[in-house]
Design a protein around this motif. Sequence first.
Motif, PDB file in Angstrom:
ATOM      1  N   ARG A 179       0.840  -1.200   0.000  1.00  0.00           N
ATOM      2  CA  ARG A 179       0.000   0.000   0.000  1.00  0.00           C
ATOM      3  C   ARG A 179       0.874   1.248   0.000  1.00  0.00           C
ATOM      4  O   ARG A 179       1.548   1.549   0.990  1.00  0.00           O
ATOM      5  N   LYS A 180       0.855   1.980  -1.112  1.00  0.00           N
ATOM      6  CA  LYS A 180       1.700   3.158  -1.254  1.00  0.00           C
ATOM      7  C   LYS A 180       1.380   4.218  -0.205  1.00  0.00           C
ATOM      8  O   LYS A 180       2.265   4.967   0.219  1.00  0.00           O
ATOM      9  N   GLU A 181       0.120   4.287   0.221  1.00  0.00           N
ATOM     10  CA  GLU A 181      -0.269   5.312   1.188  1.00  0.00           C
ATOM     11  C   GLU A 181       0.359   5.096   2.562  1.00  0.00           C
ATOM     12  O   GLU A 181       0.325   5.978   3.416  1.00  0.00           O
ATOM     13  N   LYS A 182       0.964   3.920   2.784  1.00  0.00           N
ATOM     14  CA  LYS A 182       1.588   3.639   4.070  1.00  0.00           C
ATOM     15  C   LYS A 182       3.091   3.909   4.074  1.00  0.00           C
ATOM     16  O   LYS A 182       3.754   3.754   5.094  1.00  0.00           O
ATOM     17  N   ALA A 183       3.627   4.319   2.946  1.00  0.00           N
ATOM     18  CA  ALA A 183       5.072   4.528   2.837  1.00  0.00           C
ATOM     19  C   ALA A 183       5.568   5.596   3.803  1.00  0.00           C
ATOM     20  O   ALA A 183       6.641   5.464   4.404  1.00  0.00           O
ATOM     21  N   GLY A 184       4.807   6.668   3.970  1.00  0.00           N
ATOM     22  CA  GLY A 184       5.238   7.749   4.854  1.00  0.00           C
ATOM     23  C   GLY A 184       5.377   7.297   6.292  1.00  0.00           C
ATOM     24  O   GLY A 184       6.320   7.708   6.996  1.00  0.00           O
ATOM     25  N   ALA A 185       4.478   6.439   6.741  1.00  0.00           N
ATOM     26  CA  ALA A 185       4.561   5.933   8.113  1.00  0.00           C
ATOM     27  C   ALA A 185       5.802   5.073   8.300  1.00  0.00           C
ATOM     28  O   ALA A 185       6.449   5.115   9.355  1.00  0.00           O
ATOM     29  N   LEU A 186       6.150   4.304   7.284  1.00  0.00           N
ATOM     30  CA  LEU A 186       7.362   3.485   7.372  1.00  0.00           C
ATOM     31  C   LEU A 186       8.609   4.366   7.429  1.00  0.00           C
ATOM     32  O   LEU A 186       9.525   4.117   8.223  1.00  0.00           O
ATOM     33  N   THR A 187       8.647   5.384   6.598  1.00  0.00           N
ATOM     34  CA  THR A 187       9.792   6.304   6.615  1.00  0.00           C
ATOM     35  C   THR A 187       9.933   6.964   7.984  1.00  0.00           C
ATOM     36  O   THR A 187      11.049   7.092   8.517  1.00  0.00           O
ATOM     37  N   ALA A 188       8.805   7.364   8.564  1.00  0.00           N
ATOM     38  CA  ALA A 188       8.834   7.993   9.886  1.00  0.00           C
ATOM     39  C   ALA A 188       9.316   7.030  10.954  1.00  0.00           C
ATOM     40  O   ALA A 188       9.879   7.448  11.978  1.00  0.00           O
ATOM     41  N   ALA A 189       9.121   5.725  10.730  1.00  0.00           N
ATOM     42  CA  ALA A 189       9.561   4.720  11.704  1.00  0.00           C
ATOM     43  C   ALA A 189      11.037   4.375  11.571  1.00  0.00           C
ATOM     44  O   ALA A 189      11.563   3.583  12.364  1.00  0.00           O
ATOM     45  N   GLY A 190      11.704   4.948  10.550  1.00  0.00           N
ATOM     46  CA  GLY A 190      13.132   4.703  10.389  1.00  0.00           C
ATOM     47  C   GLY A 190      13.483   3.857   9.189  1.00  0.00           C
ATOM     48  O   GLY A 190      14.650   3.482   9.008  1.00  0.00           O
ATOM     49  N   VAL A 191      12.504   3.524   8.349  1.00  0.00           N
ATOM     50  CA  VAL A 191      12.762   2.726   7.147  1.00  0.00           C
ATOM     51  C   VAL A 191      13.370   3.616   6.065  1.00  0.00           C
ATOM     52  O   VAL A 191      12.800   4.640   5.701  1.00  0.00           O
ATOM     53  N   LYS A 192      14.510   3.206   5.549  1.00  0.00           N
ATOM     54  CA  LYS A 192      15.199   3.992   4.516  1.00  0.00           C
ATOM     55  C   LYS A 192      14.707   3.630   3.114  1.00  0.00           C
ATOM     56  O   LYS A 192      14.662   4.478   2.222  1.00  0.00           O
ATOM     57  N   HIS A 193      14.349   2.362   2.921  1.00  0.00           N
ATOM     58  CA  HIS A 193      13.930   1.893   1.603  1.00  0.00           C
ATOM     59  C   HIS A 193      12.553   1.234   1.723  1.00  0.00           C
ATOM     60  O   HIS A 193      12.421   0.190   2.366  1.00  0.00           O
ATOM     61  N   VAL A 194      11.540   1.841   1.118  1.00  0.00           N
ATOM     62  CA  VAL A 194      10.194   1.272   1.103  1.00  0.00           C
ATOM     63  C   VAL A 194      10.008   0.543  -0.217  1.00  0.00           C
ATOM     64  O   VAL A 194      10.124   1.144  -1.287  1.00  0.00           O
TER      65      VAL A 194
END
Length: 315
Positions: A179-194
Amino acid sequence: MTKTMRAAVCVRPGGPEVLEIRELPVPAVRPGWSLVRVMAAGLNRSELRTRQGHSPGVRMPRVLGIECVGVVAASADPALPEGTTVAAVMGEMGREFDGGYAEYALLPDSLLMPVTTALPWETLAALPESYLTAQGSLDALGVAPGGRLLIRGGTSSVGMAAASIASAHGVEVAATTRRKEKAGALTAAGVKHVLTDPVPGWADYVLDLIGADTAVDSLRAVRRGGTVCVSGSLSGWLIPEFEPIAMIPSGTRLTSFHSGDAAGDAATLRRVVGEVEAGVYAPHVDRVFGLDDIAAAHRYMEDNRATGKVVLSTR
């Protein structure tokens, strides 16, 4: 103390509608068990599968809930005085005996983890299962600073907790989501590559929270000699026709972490709480539901709408 309590009872296997709010007697304290006034409980997909009837050892009706936070209401253990803030997770909660979907829960003393914190109940409730499972999984993988970690099922509560821990300790983190709409939450959690799909051979470690459907593919995603840890079962429990010699590349390691092994780990939980209070880790609370809305909360989980932890408030 009131003699009755409100609880969400799973009356039979089925859809969310089988979760009924009932008035039950408050359990009586017995040796080795303490009564906890539940303030909030994190929801978990394993409870969803139990509700659906995929846990044959669970007898219904049953109050589900494999974790909760609250205060000791009554105890015979001098180490657990009345008013102590505690968390509990696993140890057959919500399976062999009634769990956290209630105003009160009678729980084994061995499961209760005392903690001192000013965090809101709903924030504290998001931590025990997610962060203890994430930390145990990272330990099982042997993750070290400078390494590369791929998380499959990254927007699950455990996935986001693992991303927070690993990134805070110098690990380069990638995570998958459809789900592309969840990418921002992953980045905020410290994920560098979604990612939508893993890059073969990129990772030193793979934390697979999807499980049966992706475990074999994860063994190809990790570099030769790397390690895959299966800690989740979002897709089910069994890998059909699994052939270890054919499917595990030479030198690559396959391990697992069972969240039940985190039960009673008060020291790790207190450290996690301290990191959340300091802003090092985030609690990743997606949404809070009230006890009366437990069926809606299960539908929300079942539709895969959450990014992080869904929490039940029992106050």
